[in-house]
Structures are given as structure tokens and as C-alpha cells.
Design a protein around this motif. Sequence first.
Motif, PDB file in Angstrom:
ATOM      1  N   GLY A 251       0.806  -1.223   0.000  1.00  0.00           N
ATOM      2  CA  GLY A 251       0.000   0.000   0.000  1.00  0.00           C
ATOM      3  C   GLY A 251       0.832   1.262   0.000  1.00  0.00           C
ATOM      4  O   GLY A 251       0.288   2.368  -0.042  1.00  0.00           O
ATOM      5  N   ASN A 252       2.160   1.126   0.051  1.00  0.00           N
ATOM      6  CA  ASN A 252       3.040   2.300   0.107  1.00  0.00           C
ATOM      7  C   ASN A 252       3.970   2.388  -1.091  1.00  0.00           C
ATOM      8  O   ASN A 252       5.031   3.015  -1.014  1.00  0.00           O
ATOM      9  N   LEU A 253       3.598   1.751  -2.203  1.00  0.00           N
ATOM     10  CA  LEU A 253       4.409   1.841  -3.415  1.00  0.00           C
ATOM     11  C   LEU A 253       3.809   2.892  -4.335  1.00  0.00           C
ATOM     12  O   LEU A 253       2.706   2.718  -4.852  1.00  0.00           O
ATOM     13  N   PRO A 254       4.494   4.016  -4.551  1.00  0.00           N
ATOM     14  CA  PRO A 254       3.957   5.057  -5.426  1.00  0.00           C
ATOM     15  C   PRO A 254       4.002   4.622  -6.885  1.00  0.00           C
ATOM     16  O   PRO A 254       4.645   3.628  -7.235  1.00  0.00           O
ATOM     17  N   VAL A 255       3.321   5.377  -7.742  1.00  0.00           N
ATOM     18  CA  VAL A 255       3.263   5.017  -9.155  1.00  0.00           C
ATOM     19  C   VAL A 255       4.605   5.213  -9.840  1.00  0.00           C
ATOM     20  O   VAL A 255       4.875   4.601 -10.867  1.00  0.00           O
TER      21      VAL A 255
ATOM     22  N   LYS B 156       6.564  14.238  -7.418  1.00  0.00           N
ATOM     23  CA  LYS B 156       5.125  14.326  -7.198  1.00  0.00           C
ATOM     24  C   LYS B 156       4.593  13.072  -6.517  1.00  0.00           C
ATOM     25  O   LYS B 156       3.756  13.140  -5.615  1.00  0.00           O
ATOM     26  N   SER B 157       5.064  11.893  -6.944  1.00  0.00           N
ATOM     27  CA  SER B 157       4.624  10.645  -6.320  1.00  0.00           C
ATOM     28  C   SER B 157       5.049  10.577  -4.862  1.00  0.00           C
ATOM     29  O   SER B 157       4.306  10.102  -4.001  1.00  0.00           O
ATOM     30  N   PHE B 158       6.268  11.063  -4.571  1.00  0.00           N
ATOM     31  CA  PHE B 158       6.707  11.125  -3.178  1.00  0.00           C
ATOM     32  C   PHE B 158       5.783  12.025  -2.365  1.00  0.00           C
ATOM     33  O   PHE B 158       5.374  11.667  -1.252  1.00  0.00           O
ATOM     34  N   CYS B 159       5.457  13.202  -2.906  1.00  0.00           N
ATOM     35  CA  CYS B 159       4.574  14.135  -2.199  1.00  0.00           C
ATOM     36  C   CYS B 159       3.229  13.482  -1.915  1.00  0.00           C
ATOM     37  O   CYS B 159       2.664  13.632  -0.822  1.00  0.00           O
ATOM     38  N   ASP B 160       2.710  12.728  -2.886  1.00  0.00           N
ATOM     39  CA  ASP B 160       1.405  12.087  -2.722  1.00  0.00           C
ATOM     40  C   ASP B 160       1.445  10.988  -1.670  1.00  0.00           C
ATOM     41  O   ASP B 160       0.594  10.921  -0.781  1.00  0.00           O
ATOM     42  N   VAL B 161       2.428  10.085  -1.755  1.00  0.00           N
ATOM     43  CA  VAL B 161       2.449   8.933  -0.854  1.00  0.00           C
ATOM     44  C   VAL B 161       2.786   9.345   0.576  1.00  0.00           C
ATOM     45  O   VAL B 161       2.370   8.699   1.532  1.00  0.00           O
ATOM     46  N   CYS B 162       3.531  10.460   0.723  1.00  0.00           N
ATOM     47  CA  CYS B 162       3.908  10.922   2.064  1.00  0.00           C
ATOM     48  C   CYS B 162       2.960  11.977   2.620  1.00  0.00           C
ATOM     49  O   CYS B 162       3.072  12.353   3.785  1.00  0.00           O
ATOM     50  N   GLY B 163       2.034  12.468   1.794  1.00  0.00           N
ATOM     51  CA  GLY B 163       1.135  13.516   2.264  1.00  0.00           C
ATOM     52  C   GLY B 163       1.858  14.817   2.551  1.00  0.00           C
ATOM     53  O   GLY B 163       1.496  15.555   3.468  1.00  0.00           O
ATOM     54  N   ASN B 164       2.878  15.104   1.758  1.00  0.00           N
ATOM     55  CA  ASN B 164       3.676  16.314   1.959  1.00  0.00           C
ATOM     56  C   ASN B 164       3.191  17.401   1.014  1.00  0.00           C
ATOM     57  O   ASN B 164       3.155  17.205  -0.196  1.00  0.00           O
ATOM     58  N   ASN B 165       2.803  18.551   1.547  1.00  0.00           N
ATOM     59  CA  ASN B 165       2.404  19.681   0.700  1.00  0.00           C
ATOM     60  C   ASN B 165       3.092  20.977   1.126  1.00  0.00           C
ATOM     61  O   ASN B 165       2.598  22.065   0.825  1.00  0.00           O
ATOM     62  N   ALA B 166       4.230  20.846   1.809  1.00  0.00           N
ATOM     63  CA  ALA B 166       4.873  22.054   2.345  1.00  0.00           C
ATOM     64  C   ALA B 166       6.370  22.128   2.105  1.00  0.00           C
ATOM     65  O   ALA B 166       6.922  23.220   1.987  1.00  0.00           O
ATOM     66  N   THR B 167       7.083  21.002   2.026  1.00  0.00           N
ATOM     67  CA  THR B 167       8.538  21.033   1.925  1.00  0.00           C
ATOM     68  C   THR B 167       8.999  20.219   0.723  1.00  0.00           C
ATOM     69  O   THR B 167       8.205  19.561   0.054  1.00  0.00           O
TER      70      THR B 167
ATOM     71  N   SER C 100       9.817  21.037  -2.170  1.00  0.00           N
ATOM     72  CA  SER C 100       9.133  21.498  -3.390  1.00  0.00           C
ATOM     73  C   SER C 100       7.739  20.914  -3.544  1.00  0.00           C
ATOM     74  O   SER C 100       7.100  21.124  -4.573  1.00  0.00           O
ATOM     75  N   CYS C 101       7.250  20.197  -2.551  1.00  0.00           N
ATOM     76  CA  CYS C 101       5.880  19.691  -2.616  1.00  0.00           C
ATOM     77  C   CYS C 101       4.876  20.845  -2.548  1.00  0.00           C
ATOM     78  O   CYS C 101       3.711  20.675  -2.943  1.00  0.00           O
ATOM     79  N   ASP C 102       5.304  22.000  -2.042  1.00  0.00           N
ATOM     80  CA  ASP C 102       4.406  23.147  -2.019  1.00  0.00           C
ATOM     81  C   ASP C 102       4.046  23.592  -3.426  1.00  0.00           C
ATOM     82  O   ASP C 102       2.998  24.209  -3.647  1.00  0.00           O
ATOM     83  N   LEU C 103       4.885  23.262  -4.411  1.00  0.00           N
ATOM     84  CA  LEU C 103       4.568  23.574  -5.801  1.00  0.00           C
ATOM     85  C   LEU C 103       3.327  22.818  -6.253  1.00  0.00           C
ATOM     86  O   LEU C 103       2.455  23.370  -6.919  1.00  0.00           O
ATOM     87  N   TYR C 104       3.238  21.550  -5.865  1.00  0.00           N
ATOM     88  CA  TYR C 104       2.068  20.768  -6.242  1.00  0.00           C
ATOM     89  C   TYR C 104       0.836  21.193  -5.454  1.00  0.00           C
ATOM     90  O   TYR C 104      -0.286  21.131  -5.953  1.00  0.00           O
ATOM     91  N   ALA C 105       1.044  21.615  -4.215  1.00  0.00           N
ATOM     92  CA  ALA C 105      -0.080  22.136  -3.436  1.00  0.00           C
ATOM     93  C   ALA C 105      -0.632  23.390  -4.104  1.00  0.00           C
ATOM     94  O   ALA C 105      -1.850  23.590  -4.185  1.00  0.00           O
TER      95      ALA C 105
END
Length: 374
Positions: free
Chosen positions: A254-258, A263-274, A276-281
Motif C-alpha cells: 500500500g506504500n508503493l507510489p506510481v 510528485k509521487s513522493f509528495c502524494d504517498v507521504c502527504g507532503n504539501n509544504a517542503t 518542493s511539494c508546495d509547488l504541487y499544493a
Amino acid sequence: TFALANGTVLTAPDNGYQQVPVHVVSQDQDVVLRGWFNCPKLDTAVNSFYVSDAYKAKEAAARNFLDSKISPLFNDKVFALSDMWNVFDYLNVQKSYNPNFPNLDEASWDTIRDLVSFLEYNKFHNGLGASSFAADLVWLLNSFKTPATSSSPLRKMSLYSGHYTTFVSFFGLSGLSTKNPELRGIPSYGSLLLFEFLKDPAMNEFYVRTVFRNGTRADVGGPAITSYAVGTPSNADATISKLDDFISTLKASGNLPVSSSLKSFCDVCGNNATRSCDLYAAQNALRGLQGGTVPGSPAAIRSLGDVYAGLIGAAVTLILCMIVATAFGLSAWNRWKKGYEQAVLAAVASSAGAEEDLIISEKKAAAALKSESS
């Protein structure tokens, strides 16, 4: 040359000649081998472990050892079980390189290894710390199935240099440490994790053998090399599994990203702040304002980098602030929003745009607003 604490003298190969790095990534951007860093879902899991009954029981059982054996080495500082990785890392380095450091007896070292292995295994065995590495591995193994051509030669080997957390996380993600308790410990310096890609030409089947060596110098009585099958072992060889089964086992966690992308790291980790994941947020926020999708491929958006993430994040913040400031009236606000979104989206869609282009686009949007509101 330099000497270890036990008197062994080591000489660097080729008189210390340093090879030129072929491909390097900054620590903050390395999600493949540092996927455990700035991963909010992993942080939440670790914090839950720290308040679990299993953690409290282990810490209570270790309290006398920590106070009587460890604290005296650090001017009677009081340690929690959660400090054991830093304690172990420091003592292990001193044991290897400092002949004047007061050493511990072997029974104490066994206790330290037991405590730190319990701690790090329970922190990382959910596999989140190796999710992007596993995705990269899946892509690499699948690429081996494609016949080589003159324009696309076959890659024969890929070499990674990572951290113990990647080992522990992958062993958990793959289920290997669940089946093999010896893999729940901290890998020693110079450990090797090898994935061997095999093909049965007669059946046109592909297989994977996972090989682990805990430490170095197996040639002089050191740790042995052991092979494992991830998933269901083959009937012909218990140390290999079919490639499809290898991949499906990783997916079952359940923890293997696409993919191993940011972007996949940001999604699987729920990161929207650090990282560069804030770019996707910001991208998702713009989708909400526009009521549609943002033009531009993930690869193009990914290449913008931190400076654009900050600019676009600031643009979204400015838009949200303007919702509160209604002095321009609803009609003027709608016209401003449309012009501003187009300017920002144009900058997002083009990976070749420079920071100056984005600022100019913002100025044009502001000028259009001033013209329509006057």
C-alpha cells in the motif's frame, strides 16, 4: 592511511583518488534514497509508535541499563529509548576509530544493538522510507525486459549508495523482515543489497533474486551473502521469485507510489509544504480556483524548482487574500482573477520560463486589473 581503534591500518585505494560522481542529487531533493526525510505520514506513524504500549514496555525494561551503562558515558545525561539511534551511532564510531574511548563489554553491546534494532525497525518497517526507491527499482527491472537497440543500449547495472533507513524500510515494504527476523537489525557499515535480474529463455519468464550481505569482508570470515525471494519463491529455486510476483508484493504494502518522481513522493507521504511539494499544493489550489486542470505536464512543473514553488505559492496566497479584500467589487474581482490565473498558469505550464518571465506576467495581470477597475 589511517589506523582504527583495534590497530588495523587502512589504506585508501589508488592513493585516495576520488572518483568523479556520475549522478548526484542534493539531500533535500533526493526522494529515492532519502524518502524517509520530511515525510509527514511517516512522522505520524513514528509518533504513534512512541506512545504505543510496546514502546513504553521496552523503555521501562531498558531503564536500568540506560541509567547505569549509558548515562555515565555522557556526564550522567538521562536518555529515553527514542535517543538510542544517536547513542548507538556515536558509540559505534568511537569504538571503531577512538582507541582512548572507554569501551563497553560485549553484553552491553548486545543490549545496545537489541534496543536500537527494536527502535529503528518499528520506526521504518512500514516501508514509507523506501517507497520511492522501490518505485525506482520496479521501473529499472521492467526496463531490463526491453531488448537493447543501437539508440537505446541495455543498462547492465545500476549502483546506489544509501542509508540504513533505506535497507530497513525496504525489508519492511517487501515483507522480508516479517519472514526473516535477522533482517530487523541495523545493517553494518558497507552492507550490500543486490537485486539480480534473471530470464528463463525457454519459458520467456523473468525472475528476481534479492541478495543481502550484512557488513563487509566476507572473503576473510565476515558475514555471508544470503539470497531471498520477495513474494512467492519459484518452484525451481527458493531464492528467486517471478518479476510480476516481486512487483505485486511491493504493491500489496500500500506504500508503493506510481513512480519515483517528486510528485509521487509528495502524494504517498502527504507532503504539501517542503521539498518542493508546495509547488504541487499550489497547482492543486489553482485547479480549485479555475474549476479545471492546470496545463503542463508533471515533468515540466517538477523542473521549475523551489524558486517557482515560492512564487506560485505566494501568488495563490495573494489570490486568497484578495477574496477577503472586496473593495474592488465582485465584478472587478472576477476579471482580475481570470487575468491573474492566466498569467500564473502560463508560467506553470512552461518549464523553460525564467523567474523574470513570471514576474513580468504578474505585472501584466496587475496592469490589466488597474485598467479595468479605473
